[in-house]
Design a protein around this motif. Structure first.
Motif, PDB file in Angstrom:
ATOM      1  N   VAL A  26       0.863  -1.172   0.000  1.00 40.60           N
ATOM      2  CA  VAL A  26       0.000   0.000   0.000  1.00 40.60           C
ATOM      3  C   VAL A  26       0.900   1.222   0.000  1.00 40.60           C
ATOM      4  CG1 VAL A  26      -1.713   1.296   1.321  1.00 40.60           C
ATOM      5  CG2 VAL A  26      -1.874  -1.187   1.199  1.00 40.60           C
ATOM      6  N   VAL A  27       0.549   2.208  -0.803  1.00 41.36           N
ATOM      7  CA  VAL A  27       1.321   3.448  -0.893  1.00 41.36           C
ATOM      8  C   VAL A  27       0.514   4.567  -0.261  1.00 41.36           C
ATOM      9  CG1 VAL A  27       2.352   5.126  -2.460  1.00 41.36           C
ATOM     10  CG2 VAL A  27       2.484   2.680  -2.986  1.00 41.36           C
ATOM     11  N   VAL A  28       1.163   5.313   0.624  1.00 45.21           N
ATOM     12  CA  VAL A  28       0.568   6.489   1.240  1.00 45.21           C
ATOM     13  C   VAL A  28       1.365   7.697   0.761  1.00 45.21           C
ATOM     14  CG1 VAL A  28       0.000   7.661   3.405  1.00 45.21           C
ATOM     15  CG2 VAL A  28      -0.085   5.154   3.286  1.00 45.21           C
ATOM     16  N   ASP A  29       0.690   8.630   0.092  1.00 44.51           N
ATOM     17  CA  ASP A  29       1.313   9.874  -0.350  1.00 44.51           C
ATOM     18  C   ASP A  29       0.837  10.986   0.572  1.00 44.51           C
ATOM     19  OD1 ASP A  29       2.759   9.000  -2.733  1.00 44.51           O
ATOM     20  OD2 ASP A  29       0.777   8.612  -3.568  1.00 44.51           O
ATOM     21  N   VAL A  30       1.785  11.706   1.159  1.00 46.56           N
ATOM     22  CA  VAL A  30       1.477  12.779   2.098  1.00 46.56           C
ATOM     23  C   VAL A  30       1.950  14.094   1.483  1.00 46.56           C
ATOM     24  CG1 VAL A  30       1.835  13.678   4.436  1.00 46.56           C
ATOM     25  CG2 VAL A  30       1.792  11.201   4.047  1.00 46.56           C
ATOM     26  N   MET A  31       1.045  15.078   1.440  1.00 52.20           N
ATOM     27  CA  MET A  31       1.370  16.398   0.898  1.00 52.20           C
ATOM     28  C   MET A  31       0.858  17.475   1.847  1.00 52.20           C
ATOM     29  SD  MET A  31       2.874  15.991  -2.071  1.00 52.20           S
ATOM     30  CE  MET A  31       2.753  17.621  -2.770  1.00 52.20           C
ATOM     31  N   LEU A  32       1.576  18.592   1.873  1.00 53.66           N
ATOM     32  CA  LEU A  32       1.063  19.734   2.620  1.00 53.66           C
ATOM     33  C   LEU A  32      -0.239  20.186   1.993  1.00 53.66           C
ATOM     34  CD1 LEU A  32       4.332  21.821   3.098  1.00 53.66           C
ATOM     35  CD2 LEU A  32       2.991  20.721   4.900  1.00 53.66           C
ATOM     36  N   LYS A  33      -1.158  20.665   2.813  1.00 58.56           N
ATOM     37  CA  LYS A  33      -2.407  21.211   2.286  1.00 58.56           C
ATOM     38  C   LYS A  33      -2.073  22.411   1.403  1.00 58.56           C
ATOM     39  CE  LYS A  33      -5.435  19.552   5.893  1.00 58.56           C
ATOM     40  NZ  LYS A  33      -6.496  19.855   6.837  1.00 58.56           N
ATOM     41  N   PRO A  34      -2.899  22.663   0.390  1.00 57.32           N
ATOM     42  CA  PRO A  34      -2.584  23.747  -0.565  1.00 57.32           C
ATOM     43  C   PRO A  34      -2.376  25.107   0.083  1.00 57.32           C
ATOM     44  CG  PRO A  34      -4.419  22.420  -1.350  1.00 57.32           C
ATOM     45  CD  PRO A  34      -4.112  21.951   0.039  1.00 57.32           C
ATOM     46  N   GLU A  35      -3.061  25.372   1.187  1.00 57.37           N
ATOM     47  CA  GLU A  35      -2.936  26.690   1.816  1.00 57.37           C
ATOM     48  C   GLU A  35      -1.701  26.823   2.710  1.00 57.37           C
ATOM     49  OE1 GLU A  35      -5.844  24.208   4.298  1.00 57.37           O
ATOM     50  OE2 GLU A  35      -5.508  24.562   2.186  1.00 57.37           O
ATOM     51  N   ILE A  36      -0.950  25.739   2.893  1.00 56.97           N
ATOM     52  CA  ILE A  36       0.243  25.757   3.743  1.00 56.97           C
ATOM     53  C   ILE A  36       1.469  26.074   2.884  1.00 56.97           C
ATOM     54  CG2 ILE A  36       1.708  24.388   5.282  1.00 56.97           C
ATOM     55  CD1 ILE A  36      -1.068  25.000   6.435  1.00 56.97           C
ATOM     56  N   LEU A  37       2.272  27.025   3.339  1.00 49.51           N
ATOM     57  CA  LEU A  37       3.496  27.408   2.652  1.00 49.51           C
ATOM     58  C   LEU A  37       4.445  26.219   2.553  1.00 49.51           C
ATOM     59  CD1 LEU A  37       5.154  29.799   1.490  1.00 49.51           C
ATOM     60  CD2 LEU A  37       6.055  30.116   3.808  1.00 49.51           C
ATOM     61  N   ASP A  38       5.063  26.031   1.399  1.00 47.93           N
ATOM     62  CA  ASP A  38       5.987  24.920   1.160  1.00 47.93           C
ATOM     63  C   ASP A  38       7.364  25.484   0.803  1.00 47.93           C
ATOM     64  OD1 ASP A  38       7.357  22.665   0.413  1.00 47.93           O
ATOM     65  OD2 ASP A  38       5.946  22.034  -1.122  1.00 47.93           O
ATOM     66  N   PRO A  39       8.208  25.792   1.801  1.00 48.31           N
ATOM     67  CA  PRO A  39       9.504  26.392   1.516  1.00 48.31           C
ATOM     68  C   PRO A  39      10.430  25.489   0.700  1.00 48.31           C
ATOM     69  CG  PRO A  39       9.260  25.985   3.883  1.00 48.31           C
ATOM     70  CD  PRO A  39       7.949  25.668   3.234  1.00 48.31           C
ATOM     71  N   GLN A  40      10.351  24.171   0.894  1.00 48.78           N
ATOM     72  CA  GLN A  40      11.168  23.269   0.084  1.00 48.78           C
ATOM     73  C   GLN A  40      10.762  23.338  -1.376  1.00 48.78           C
ATOM     74  OE1 GLN A  40      10.366  19.657   2.370  1.00 48.78           O
ATOM     75  NE2 GLN A  40      12.566  19.466   2.695  1.00 48.78           N
ATOM     76  N   GLY A  41       9.467  23.318  -1.621  1.00 46.18           N
ATOM     77  CA  GLY A  41       8.980  23.426  -2.992  1.00 46.18           C
ATOM     78  C   GLY A  41       9.371  24.746  -3.626  1.00 46.18           C
ATOM     79  N   GLN A  42       9.289  25.830  -2.857  1.00 44.15           N
ATOM     80  CA  GLN A  42       9.679  27.137  -3.376  1.00 44.15           C
ATOM     81  C   GLN A  42      11.167  27.171  -3.711  1.00 44.15           C
ATOM     82  OE1 GLN A  42       8.295  29.869  -0.364  1.00 44.15           O
ATOM     83  NE2 GLN A  42       6.454  30.341  -1.555  1.00 44.15           N
ATOM     84  N   ALA A  43      12.001  26.557  -2.875  1.00 48.66           N
ATOM     85  CA  ALA A  43      13.438  26.518  -3.137  1.00 48.66           C
ATOM     86  C   ALA A  43      13.727  25.777  -4.435  1.00 48.66           C
ATOM     87  CB  ALA A  43      14.178  25.867  -1.967  1.00 48.66           C
ATOM     88  N   VAL A  44      13.060  24.661  -4.655  1.00 45.52           N
ATOM     89  CA  VAL A  44      13.246  23.911  -5.895  1.00 45.52           C
ATOM     90  C   VAL A  44      12.765  24.730  -7.085  1.00 45.52           C
ATOM     91  CG1 VAL A  44      12.509  21.872  -7.191  1.00 45.52           C
ATOM     92  CG2 VAL A  44      13.183  21.641  -4.794  1.00 45.52           C
ATOM     93  N   ALA A  45      11.591  25.335  -6.968  1.00 48.36           N
ATOM     94  CA  ALA A  45      11.053  26.149  -8.059  1.00 48.36           C
ATOM     95  C   ALA A  45      11.987  27.304  -8.391  1.00 48.36           C
ATOM     96  CB  ALA A  45       9.664  26.666  -7.694  1.00 48.36           C
ATOM     97  N   ASN A  46      12.590  27.925  -7.377  1.00 42.77           N
ATOM     98  CA  ASN A  46      13.516  29.035  -7.603  1.00 42.77           C
ATOM     99  C   ASN A  46      14.832  28.579  -8.243  1.00 42.77           C
ATOM    100  OD1 ASN A  46      11.665  30.810  -6.513  1.00 42.77           O
ATOM    101  ND2 ASN A  46      12.581  30.779  -4.480  1.00 42.77           N
TER     102      ASN A  46
END
Length: 87
Positions: free
Chosen positions: A4-24
């Motif tokens: 079984v695979v469980v995928d965990v993601m921050l809720k859309p309204e929560i800031l994602d600094p790791q994602g922002q760093a990658v995007a930058n």
């Protein structure tokens, strides 16, 4: 072995600094067509018998995810789905 695979993601309204760093960082690699990046985690649970999605949801809700800031999905792994994508 049933997985079984469980995928965990921050809720859309929560800031994602790791994602922002990658995007930058992407434009420095020549990638200019990505609007946003969100970082999450994937957890694989191997059951000894039949996979129990309800049990996996309970595990995810109580242990693997923080329901205040994270959402999760639970699914059966496909038979041909590799456990890892890179050696």
């Amino acid at each position: 072995m049933p997985r079984v695979v469980v995928d965990v993601m921050l809720k859309p309204e929560i800031l994602d600094p790791q994602g922002q760093a990658v995007a930058n960082a992407l434009p420095r690699l020549g990638v200019n067509d990505v609007a946003t990046v969100r970082i999450g985690r994937r957890i694989e649970i191997d059951f000894t018998g039949e996979p129990d999605l309800d049990r996996a949801r309970e595990i995810a809700d109580k242990l693997l995810a923080n329901p205040v800031i994270e959402d999760f999905t639970v699914r059966l792994a496909e038979n041909d789905e590799p456990a890892e994508t890179r050696p």
